[in-house]
Write a protein that holds these residues in place. Structure first.
Motif, PDB file in Angstrom:
ATOM      1  N   ASP A   1       0.794  -1.231   0.000  1.00 53.05           N
ATOM      2  CA  ASP A   1       0.000   0.000   0.000  1.00 53.05           C
ATOM      3  C   ASP A   1       0.827   1.282   0.000  1.00 53.05           C
ATOM      4  N   GLN A   2       1.947   1.317   0.720  1.00 54.73           N
ATOM      5  CA  GLN A   2       2.668   2.573   0.907  1.00 54.73           C
ATOM      6  C   GLN A   2       4.117   2.553   0.434  1.00 54.73           C
ATOM      7  N   TYR A   3       4.781   1.425   0.522  1.00 56.51           N
ATOM      8  CA  TYR A   3       6.232   1.385   0.332  1.00 56.51           C
ATOM      9  C   TYR A   3       6.643   0.526  -0.858  1.00 56.51           C
ATOM     10  N   HIS A   4       5.928   0.663  -1.978  1.00 57.08           N
ATOM     11  CA  HIS A   4       6.235  -0.135  -3.167  1.00 57.08           C
ATOM     12  C   HIS A   4       7.153   0.601  -4.143  1.00 57.08           C
ATOM     13  N   GLU A   5       7.763   1.692  -3.674  1.00 60.33           N
ATOM     14  CA  GLU A   5       8.758   2.414  -4.465  1.00 60.33           C
ATOM     15  C   GLU A   5      10.006   2.622  -3.603  1.00 60.33           C
ATOM     16  N   ILE A   6      11.153   2.624  -4.254  1.00 61.08           N
ATOM     17  CA  ILE A   6      12.420   2.748  -3.531  1.00 61.08           C
ATOM     18  C   ILE A   6      12.483   4.057  -2.748  1.00 61.08           C
ATOM     19  N   ASP A   7      12.038   5.158  -3.333  1.00 61.39           N
ATOM     20  CA  ASP A   7      12.076   6.444  -2.626  1.00 61.39           C
ATOM     21  C   ASP A   7      11.225   6.414  -1.361  1.00 61.39           C
ATOM     22  N   ALA A   8      10.095   5.730  -1.421  1.00 62.86           N
ATOM     23  CA  ALA A   8       9.245   5.616  -0.233  1.00 62.86           C
ATOM     24  C   ALA A   8       9.944   4.786   0.841  1.00 62.86           C
ATOM     25  N   LEU A   9      10.620   3.715   0.438  1.00 68.26           N
ATOM     26  CA  LEU A   9      11.369   2.900   1.398  1.00 68.26           C
ATOM     27  C   LEU A   9      12.455   3.733   2.070  1.00 68.26           C
ATOM     28  N   ARG A  10      13.196   4.505   1.265  1.00 70.16           N
ATOM     29  CA  ARG A  10      14.269   5.341   1.824  1.00 70.16           C
ATOM     30  C   ARG A  10      13.718   6.405   2.770  1.00 70.16           C
ATOM     31  N   GLY A  11      12.478   6.810   2.565  1.00 69.08           N
ATOM     32  CA  GLY A  11      11.873   7.841   3.406  1.00 69.08           C
ATOM     33  C   GLY A  11      11.346   7.339   4.733  1.00 69.08           C
ATOM     34  N   HIS A  12      11.236   6.029   4.916  1.00 68.89           N
ATOM     35  CA  HIS A  12      10.759   5.481   6.194  1.00 68.89           C
ATOM     36  C   HIS A  12      11.829   5.762   7.250  1.00 68.89           C
ATOM     37  N   PRO A  13      11.458   6.301   8.420  1.00 72.86           N
ATOM     38  CA  PRO A  13      12.464   6.697   9.426  1.00 72.86           C
ATOM     39  C   PRO A  13      13.388   5.562   9.865  1.00 72.86           C
ATOM     40  N   ASP A  14      12.846   4.373  10.105  1.00 68.93           N
ATOM     41  CA  ASP A  14      13.703   3.253  10.539  1.00 68.93           C
ATOM     42  C   ASP A  14      14.663   2.826   9.436  1.00 68.93           C
ATOM     43  N   LEU A  15      14.176   2.801   8.198  1.00 66.70           N
ATOM     44  CA  LEU A  15      15.047   2.406   7.092  1.00 66.70           C
ATOM     45  C   LEU A  15      16.081   3.487   6.796  1.00 66.70           C
ATOM     46  N   ALA A  16      15.713   4.757   6.956  1.00 69.32           N
ATOM     47  CA  ALA A  16      16.674   5.842   6.748  1.00 69.32           C
ATOM     48  C   ALA A  16      17.813   5.750   7.771  1.00 69.32           C
ATOM     49  N   ALA A  17      17.486   5.449   9.015  1.00 68.81           N
ATOM     50  CA  ALA A  17      18.517   5.283  10.046  1.00 68.81           C
ATOM     51  C   ALA A  17      19.407   4.088   9.721  1.00 68.81           C
ATOM     52  N   PHE A  18      18.802   2.998   9.252  1.00 69.41           N
ATOM     53  CA  PHE A  18      19.560   1.811   8.859  1.00 69.41           C
ATOM     54  C   PHE A  18      20.524   2.152   7.722  1.00 69.41           C
ATOM     55  N   VAL A  19      20.049   2.886   6.721  1.00 69.53           N
ATOM     56  CA  VAL A  19      20.895   3.246   5.579  1.00 69.53           C
ATOM     57  C   VAL A  19      22.084   4.079   6.039  1.00 69.53           C
ATOM     58  N   ARG A  20      21.860   5.025   6.935  1.00 70.82           N
ATOM     59  CA  ARG A  20      22.986   5.832   7.456  1.00 70.82           C
ATOM     60  C   ARG A  20      24.025   4.935   8.130  1.00 70.82           C
ATOM     61  N   TRP A  21      23.567   3.908   8.847  1.00 73.00           N
ATOM     62  CA  TRP A  21      24.475   2.987   9.538  1.00 73.00           C
ATOM     63  C   TRP A  21      25.198   2.072   8.552  1.00 73.00           C
ATOM     64  N   VAL A  22      24.466   1.475   7.628  1.00 70.44           N
ATOM     65  CA  VAL A  22      25.052   0.443   6.765  1.00 70.44           C
ATOM     66  C   VAL A  22      25.966   1.037   5.692  1.00 70.44           C
ATOM     67  N   ARG A  23      25.826   2.293   5.365  1.00 77.46           N
ATOM     68  CA  ARG A  23      26.680   2.905   4.345  1.00 77.46           C
ATOM     69  C   ARG A  23      28.151   2.891   4.728  1.00 77.46           C
ATOM     70  N   ARG A  24      28.441   2.774   6.017  1.00 75.81           N
ATOM     71  CA  ARG A  24      29.841   2.727   6.471  1.00 75.81           C
ATOM     72  C   ARG A  24      30.423   1.319   6.384  1.00 75.81           C
ATOM     73  N   LYS A  25      29.615   0.343   6.031  1.00 79.36           N
ATOM     74  CA  LYS A  25      30.060  -1.052   5.971  1.00 79.36           C
ATOM     75  C   LYS A  25      30.529  -1.390   4.563  1.00 79.36           C
ATOM     76  N   PRO A  26      31.402  -2.412   4.424  1.00 78.27           N
ATOM     77  CA  PRO A  26      31.834  -2.843   3.087  1.00 78.27           C
ATOM     78  C   PRO A  26      30.663  -3.468   2.316  1.00 78.27           C
ATOM     79  N   PRO A  27      30.737  -3.484   0.979  1.00 73.86           N
ATOM     80  CA  PRO A  27      29.620  -3.990   0.172  1.00 73.86           C
ATOM     81  C   PRO A  27      29.205  -5.428   0.477  1.00 73.86           C
ATOM     82  N   GLU A  28      30.141  -6.276   0.903  1.00 72.23           N
ATOM     83  CA  GLU A  28      29.826  -7.679   1.171  1.00 72.23           C
ATOM     84  C   GLU A  28      29.340  -7.911   2.595  1.00 72.23           C
ATOM     85  N   PHE A  29      29.203  -6.847   3.391  1.00 73.48           N
ATOM     86  CA  PHE A  29      28.849  -6.986   4.803  1.00 73.48           C
ATOM     87  C   PHE A  29      27.515  -7.686   4.970  1.00 73.48           C
ATOM     88  N   VAL A  30      27.512  -8.694   5.851  1.00 68.24           N
ATOM     89  CA  VAL A  30      26.287  -9.401   6.233  1.00 68.24           C
ATOM     90  C   VAL A  30      26.288  -9.444   7.750  1.00 68.24           C
TER      91      VAL A  30
END
Length: 112
Positions: free
Chosen positions: A73-102
């Motif tokens: 209903d709400q988050y079927h576009e990438i921009d909408a996903l990036r705009g979710h507060p929890d996912l935005a905080a996650f993105v700020r955190w994970v951007r400092r990790k290497p690409p293969e980070f799991v």
């Protein structure tokens, strides 16, 4: 015996490494292999067919935060996903990790 005019001819440059595509959620480069998953923008349970490849950890975070109904209903576009507060905080955190980070704490539900 005659020597060549240039005893050390220039070698051709090695072929350039193709640029890796970026994860649509976090923007880090994607490295082929086990660190990638396909995410259906509209869940398959609701008839979604379009999928995007992204890091496995990014995909897991989306499904940890949002229900399938919210994704439909709400988050079927990438921009909408990036705009979710929890996912935005996650993105700020994970951007400092290497690409293969799991994340070592994340487990696949089927393995439990």
């Amino acid at each position: 015996m005659r020597l060549p005019d240039d005893p050390f001819p220039a070698r051709p440059a090695p072929p350039a490494e193709p640029e890796r595509p970026a994860c649509p959620l976090c923007g880090r480069p994607m490295v082929p292999g086990g660190s990638l998953n396909d995410h259906h923008l509209i869940p398959r349970t609701y008839g979604g067919r379009e999928a995007v490849t992204m890091h496995r950890i990014c995909h897991a975070k989306i499904h940890a935060v949002l229900t399938e109904r919210q994704l439909r209903d709400q988050y079927h576009e990438i921009d909408a996903l990036r705009g979710h507060p929890d996912l935005a905080a996650f993105v700020r955190w994970v951007r400092r990790k290497p690409p293969e980070f799991v994340d070592g704490h994340a487990t696949d539900r089927r393995r439990r």
